[in-house]
Every structure is written in structure tokens, then in C-alpha cells.
Design an enzyme around this catalytic site. Structure first.
Site, mmCIF file in Angstrom:
data_model
loop_
_atom_site.group_PDB
_atom_site.id
_atom_site.type_symbol
_atom_site.label_atom_id
_atom_site.label_comp_id
_atom_site.label_asym_id
_atom_site.label_seq_id
_atom_site.Cartn_x
_atom_site.Cartn_y
_atom_site.Cartn_z
ATOM 1 N N HIS A 78 8.751 -23.564 6.662
ATOM 2 C CA HIS A 78 10.191 -23.337 6.551
ATOM 3 C C HIS A 78 11.006 -24.376 7.316
ATOM 4 O O HIS A 78 12.172 -24.592 7.014
ATOM 5 C CB HIS A 78 10.560 -21.920 7.025
ATOM 6 C CG HIS A 78 10.458 -21.710 8.496
ATOM 7 N ND1 HIS A 78 9.288 -21.317 9.105
ATOM 8 C CD2 HIS A 78 11.380 -21.836 9.483
ATOM 9 C CE1 HIS A 78 9.500 -21.206 10.413
ATOM 10 N NE2 HIS A 78 10.744 -21.520 10.666
ATOM 11 N N ASP A 129 0.156 -22.430 16.136
ATOM 12 C CA ASP A 129 1.301 -21.750 15.549
ATOM 13 C C ASP A 129 2.382 -22.721 15.107
ATOM 14 O O ASP A 129 2.959 -22.553 14.022
ATOM 15 C CB ASP A 129 1.876 -20.749 16.550
ATOM 16 C CG ASP A 129 2.910 -19.822 15.928
ATOM 17 O OD1 ASP A 129 2.776 -19.489 14.742
ATOM 18 O OD2 ASP A 129 3.863 -19.428 16.637
ATOM 19 N N ARG A 153 0.812 -1.216 0.000
ATOM 20 C CA ARG A 153 0.000 0.000 0.000
ATOM 21 C C ARG A 153 0.846 1.266 0.000
ATOM 22 O O ARG A 153 0.401 2.323 -0.425
ATOM 23 C CB ARG A 153 -0.946 0.010 1.204
ATOM 24 C CG ARG A 153 -0.264 0.189 2.547
ATOM 25 C CD ARG A 153 -1.291 0.484 3.640
ATOM 26 N NE ARG A 153 -2.138 -0.674 3.881
ATOM 27 C CZ ARG A 153 -1.884 -1.568 4.832
ATOM 28 N NH1 ARG A 153 -0.798 -1.444 5.576
ATOM 29 N NH2 ARG A 153 -2.687 -2.575 5.020
ATOM 30 N N GLU A 190 -3.759 -0.969 -2.630
ATOM 31 C CA GLU A 190 -4.430 -1.857 -1.690
ATOM 32 C C GLU A 190 -4.807 -3.151 -2.403
ATOM 33 O O GLU A 190 -4.886 -3.205 -3.641
ATOM 34 C CB GLU A 190 -5.695 -1.185 -1.149
ATOM 35 C CG GLU A 190 -5.461 0.125 -0.422
ATOM 36 C CD GLU A 190 -4.870 -0.058 0.966
ATOM 37 O OE1 GLU A 190 -4.869 -1.222 1.446
ATOM 38 O OE2 GLU A 190 -4.425 0.935 1.559
ATOM 39 N N LYS A 231 15.014 -26.920 6.454
ATOM 40 C CA LYS A 231 16.229 -26.967 7.251
ATOM 41 C C LYS A 231 17.023 -28.238 6.946
ATOM 42 O O LYS A 231 16.460 -29.333 6.830
ATOM 43 C CB LYS A 231 15.893 -26.904 8.744
ATOM 44 C CG LYS A 231 15.357 -25.550 9.198
ATOM 45 C CD LYS A 231 15.076 -25.552 10.687
ATOM 46 C CE LYS A 231 14.586 -24.189 11.143
ATOM 47 N NZ LYS A 231 15.616 -23.157 11.061
ATOM 48 N N GLU A 253 11.250 -21.902 22.810
ATOM 49 C CA GLU A 253 11.782 -20.575 22.543
ATOM 50 C C GLU A 253 12.023 -19.870 23.868
ATOM 51 O O GLU A 253 11.228 -20.010 24.803
ATOM 52 C CB GLU A 253 10.808 -19.763 21.689
ATOM 53 C CG GLU A 253 10.554 -20.350 20.313
ATOM 54 C CD GLU A 253 9.560 -19.528 19.526
ATOM 55 O OE1 GLU A 253 9.988 -18.596 18.824
ATOM 56 O OE2 GLU A 253 8.351 -19.810 19.621
ATOM 57 N N HIS A 263 4.801 -27.502 12.108
ATOM 58 C CA HIS A 263 6.186 -27.931 12.300
ATOM 59 C C HIS A 263 6.293 -29.281 13.006
ATOM 60 O O HIS A 263 6.962 -30.203 12.533
ATOM 61 C CB HIS A 263 6.959 -26.899 13.118
ATOM 62 C CG HIS A 263 7.013 -25.534 12.495
ATOM 63 N ND1 HIS A 263 6.937 -25.332 11.142
ATOM 64 C CD2 HIS A 263 7.153 -24.308 13.050
ATOM 65 C CE1 HIS A 263 7.023 -24.036 10.896
ATOM 66 N NE2 HIS A 263 7.151 -23.404 12.024
ATOM 67 N N LYS A 285 2.382 -20.275 6.240
ATOM 68 C CA LYS A 285 1.521 -20.732 7.323
ATOM 69 C C LYS A 285 1.031 -19.522 8.121
ATOM 70 O O LYS A 285 1.677 -18.464 8.064
ATOM 71 C CB LYS A 285 2.273 -21.720 8.220
ATOM 72 C CG LYS A 285 3.261 -21.054 9.190
ATOM 73 C CD LYS A 285 3.777 -22.051 10.189
ATOM 74 C CE LYS A 285 4.609 -21.383 11.254
ATOM 75 N NZ LYS A 285 3.866 -20.590 12.211
#
Length: 507
Positions: free
Chosen positions: A199, A256, A63, A105, A203, A237, A261, A169
Site C-alpha cells: 500500500h 514487517d 466463516r 470455512e 501513496k 511509529e 516498504h 503482504k
């Protein structure tokens, strides 16, 4: 960089790199963190490795009316900040020649018409030949409008070249929304042209699971319920939600990372040997596992969820989840989730898989621990083996990539005392080749049309079928457990394993 040093070589001829043909990548959400911190640096590194052609183009759609020159400067800075390969002005000039920007937009028809003109200009000026990939690095709620606009303006089809779409995702919020998203995308792009990015699957250490299992004859014979007691898959984490409150609250740890994963990691650990490593064969074996995976029969006994509260983490005092900016006091969103999954196949029946993910835990680590059963007979005195645990094979996905084998060994001395010891393999110490960042491999695979590392819609929907009952159970609860920042989760998660006579591994 020589061809021999190239970590993304052609698998058919290791002397040759896999180089994409002329094409463009049209990036929606180009001003977001993912684009600036991961995607743009990965594109530069691919170019620096010689894996993008002179005819490659990068188109930004946002935008903000930057203009192409200002946009190119923003891309340059992002590449410099995040690149893993040395900076080269020559490489940058080649990339810059193909950079374009379209302001507007997502519901602005004029902007979409301009995008179509830009794509046609690139075909003529850069020689992209009708080859264009749309990368949706945007919130999932915007996927339908962008895909619909691509269809409305005829950008998904071409008389020459190919058109592909890349979706980040999460793939939906639950099974129903995932099915609807798959329907919308499927009406515009054929299956072979849809790339769902996870992702983690890019790896090196995740792909090494396949190499480890099927290239070594010593492990596969004991990779079953006769010898494996249980499997723990952990994604921890040490950070909080940071500036992601708008995205994270209402999503939570299970949606999440467990839905994508961790269930993908579980499928790779549990799958049968594929007939080959092409996309179709891998997908078939992963789908078999996800189709036979079951959430716990007793949700109250074998699931746990919680939120972090303030405490000490990394040597500093940190806020609790509900004290983070933008989080309502009434939030029931979990920052820690754990559950038992049973895979009802001949190989794994009776061997549980424990999945856990959380924020503000003891340290950052992602690993898969295959914990073996104790020897059926141990001809030692009880005191000799009081410090002996169970044998375990631990695959470290990040940050210290490698494999650890834990086994018992005699302590030097005159007594028969046995203690756990570790045998370590570290990627950094064993290979001189640098590992490509996950997004390098995945973006290159999109441009090449090579889909082995991308889950198809069947896998996505099967994963939601596993998770939805757990979420539904949690939604009925009136409160949520807590755990102190810097610890390894709530007491309820420890009790979950204790009921099965097991304990969580301390990474």
C-alpha cells in the site's frame, strides 16, 4: 464531484476519469481490521467518485454466517466510519445492490461451490461478464489453501472476462517461503493476473519521488555518489503492537516493513530513469537496484535490532513489548530494526543507504532524507559555520506530506554566521485536489488491470535475498537490545552510524 476534481483521472486524457468496467471483488478476510478500516471505505469512496460502474459487486467470504442483509449493514457501517468522501445514500444503494455474502470455512467445498454459483449469478444479474478479482486479506499462512481451492473449483478460469488475485503482504517469511508462495500462485494464475499489494506504493507522496526526480532538471545531475553523502529512510511509529501480537511476534520490524516498504522506497530513490512509466519499464529499473543491493559485510557493525520497554510516550505511560498481551517473555522479536545497505552501481557505489523502522518511537513519521556532501572548500572561519550541518533533501511520506530542502544561510547581523534553514513544500498547501487514499488507487488499478504500482515476484525474492542474511545473523544472537518507549531507538543504532562518522536525522 466534477471530473476536473477527480484525483484518479485517466492519464491519457486528464478530463476523463479512469472508470472500471463491470466486475466483482471477492473479499476473503472481510471481517478483519484491514477490510473494515481500509478496503471497504476505499471501495465506497471509489463509488462516490464515480469510478465504479453500476455493475460492480462486492462478495464477502467468511466463516460467520451473517446472511447478505446483515453483511450489507456491516459494510455500510464500515464505509460510513472510514469514508473520506461525503456520505450519499444514492451511492450506497447502488453499491448495496451488488453485495453478496458466502459463509464457510476455507476448506469447505460446499462453500466454494456456493461461491461459484454466486459469481455466475452476478454475471447474469449484475452483468459482471466473468470479471472477478479475489482479494486475499487474510494471514499469509492461509494463502496456499485459498489459492488451491480457487483452482480446485475452477474459479480461476473463465471462457469470458478475466480473473485476478490480490495478495496482501507479507509475501512469505523468507526467500524459501516466498519462492514457494510464488510457485503455488503461479500454478493457478498467470503473472499478469497476480497483484501483490504494497500500500505504500499507492501513496501520492511515494509516487511523487518519481515526479520529483525526473521532472526537475535541477536535482538529477547531483543525484549520485559524487554529491550525495548518504541516504536515510525512516519509518517510525509512535504506537506499540496493539492487538497484533498474534501476527507481529515472530515477524518483527525487518520482515514487517523493511523487506517491502523501505526497500521499495530505496529502489525508487536509487533507480535509473525508466524509458517510460509503464509497469514493465519501472519494474526493470527497480529490479536492477535490488539485484545490486548488498547487506553489510559486517552484520555486527552495521545492523541493529531492539525491543521497546515501558516508558512515557505521547504524554502517557505505556507498556513494554514483553508486557503486551500475548507476548512471551522469551520473545526475541525486534520492534526496531536498522541496517546499512550498499547499492553497487556506478551511480551509488560508496554512498550507503541507512534503513530504520520501529514502534514506540518519538513520533509517527515516514521520510526519505538525501544527505549531501559538504562543500569541498568553505572559506569561512570555524566559528562562522559551527551551527551549519549538511545540506539535505527530505521527502516526507507521512503524515505531513511534502518536501523540505535544508541549506545554509547567513544569520542577519554584522558577522558571517551561517545556520541551517529549511525551505518547505507541503502537499496540503499547494494543491486543492484531495489525495486519494492509497487503497483507492490500488483497488482501482486491480479492477483496471493496471500493474505499475505492484511488485512482481522477482522484486519480492530479491528483497528477501537482501534481508535473509541479516535475519540469519540476528537469529544467532542470544539476547536483544532495548530502548525506552518515546525515544528514537537503541544506542546500538546510534553507534552503527557513528562508526561511519554520521548521525541519524531527528525527524
Amino acid at each position: 464531484m466534477s471530473l476536473v476534481d477527480n484525483p484518479l483521472r485517466d492519464p491519457k486524457d486528464r478530463r476523463l476519469p479512469r472508470i472500471a468496467g463491470p466486475c466483482s471483488l471477492i473479499l476473503f478476510g472481510v471481517t478483519g481490521d484491514l477490510a473494515k478500516k481500509k478496503l471497504v471505505p476505499a471501495i465506497y469512496d471509489l463509488a462516490n467518485r464515480g469510478l465504479l460502474p453500476p455493475g460492480f459487486a462486492l462478495v464477502g467470504f467468511a466463516r460467520h454466517d451473517f446472511g447478505t442483509a446483515k453483511f450489507a449493514n456491516m459494510i455500510k457501517q464500515a464505509a460510513k466510519d472510514g469514508a473520506r468522501t461525503p456520505w450519499s445514500e444514492t451511492v450506497w444503494k447502488q453499491l448495496a445492490a451488488g453485495i453478496r455474502f458466502v459463509p464457510g470455512e476455507f476448506d469447505d467445498d460446499e462453500a466454494w461451490e456456493q461461491l461459484g454459483k454466486t459469481m455466475a449469478e452476478l454475471d447474469e444479474q449484475q452483468g459482471t461478464g466473468g470479471n472477478h478479482a479475489f482479494y486475499l486479506s487474510i494471514p499469509p499462512g492461509l494463502f496456499p489453501v485459498v489459492v488451491s481451492q480457487i483452482k480446485k473449483h475452477g474459479l480461476a478460469e473463465s471462457s469470458e472476462g478475466w480473473r485476478r488475485v490480490v495478495i496482501e503482504k507479507p509475501f512469505g517469511h523468507d526467500l524459501k517461503s516466498a519462492e514457494e508462495l510464488n510457485r503455488i500462485v503461479g500454478e493457478v494464475f498467470p503473472r499478469r493476473s497476480v497483484f501483490r499489494i504494497d500500500h505504500y506504493l499507492g501513496k501520492e507522496t511515494v509516487q511523487n519521488i518519481l515526479a520529483f526526480r525526473f521532472a526537475n532538471g535541477m536535482f538529477e545531475p547531483i543525484w549520485n555518489n559524487h554529491y550525495v553523502d548518504h541516504v536515510q529512510i525512516t519509518m517510525a511509529e509512535d504506537i506499540g503492537i496493539g492487538s497484533r501480537a498474534g501476527y507481529y511476534d515472530g515477524i518483527g520490524a525487518a520482515r514487517d516493513v523493511i523487506q517491502n516498504h523501505l526497500l521499495q522506497l530505496m529502489a525508487l530513490i536509487a533507480m535509473e530513469e525508466p524509458v517510460s512509466f509503464n509497469a514493465s519499464s519501472l519494474r526493470i529499473e527497480k529490479q536492477k537496484i535490488l539485484a545490486n543491493a548488498r547487506p553489510p559485510a559486517r552484520m555486527d557493525l552495521h545492523t541493529a535490532r531492539a525491543q521497546y520497554v515501558g516508558g512515557w510516550a505521547g504524554g502517557e505511560q505505556v507498556l513494554g513489548y514483553k508486557e503486551e498481551q500475548g507476548i512471551p517473555q522469551s520473545s526475541m522479536t525486534e520492534t526496531y530494526a536498522a541496517m546499512r545497505i550498499d547499492v553497487l552501481t556506478r551511480r551509488w557505489a560508496g554512498t550507503p543507504f541507512y534503513l530504520r523502522a520501529g514502534k514506540r518511537l518519538g513520533r509517527r513519521v515516514t521520510e526519505v532524507a538525501v544527505v549531501f556532501k559538504r562543500a569541498p572548500h568553505q572559506p569561512f572561519n570555524k566559528n562562522d559555520i559551527e551551527e551549519l550541518g549538511q545540506n539535505a533533501l527530505v521527502m516526507r511520506i507521512q503524515p505531513d506530506e511534502g518536501v523540505t530542502l535544508r541549506f545554509g544561510a547567513k544569520v542577519p547581523g554584522t558577522t558571517m554566521e551561517i545556520r541551517d534553514v529549511n525551505m518547505d513544500f507541503a502537499y496540503g498547501g499547494a494543491f486543492v485536489e484531495s489525495s486519494p487514499e492509497a487503497y483507492e488507487r490500488l483497488i482501482l488499478d486491480v479492477l483496471l488491470g493496471d500493474p505499475p504500482l505492484f511488485p512482481q515476484h522477482e522484486e519480492v525474492e530479491l528483497s528477501w535475498k537482501i534481508l535473509d542474511p541479516v535475519i540469519a545473523h540476528w537469529d544467532k544472537q542470544k539476547d536483544i537490545d532495548t530502548y525506552s518507549s518515546g525515544t528514537w531507538g537503541p544506542e546500538s543504532a546510534d553507534k552503527m552510524l557513528a562508526r561511519d562518522g554520521r548521525t541519524w536525522r531527528r525527524p
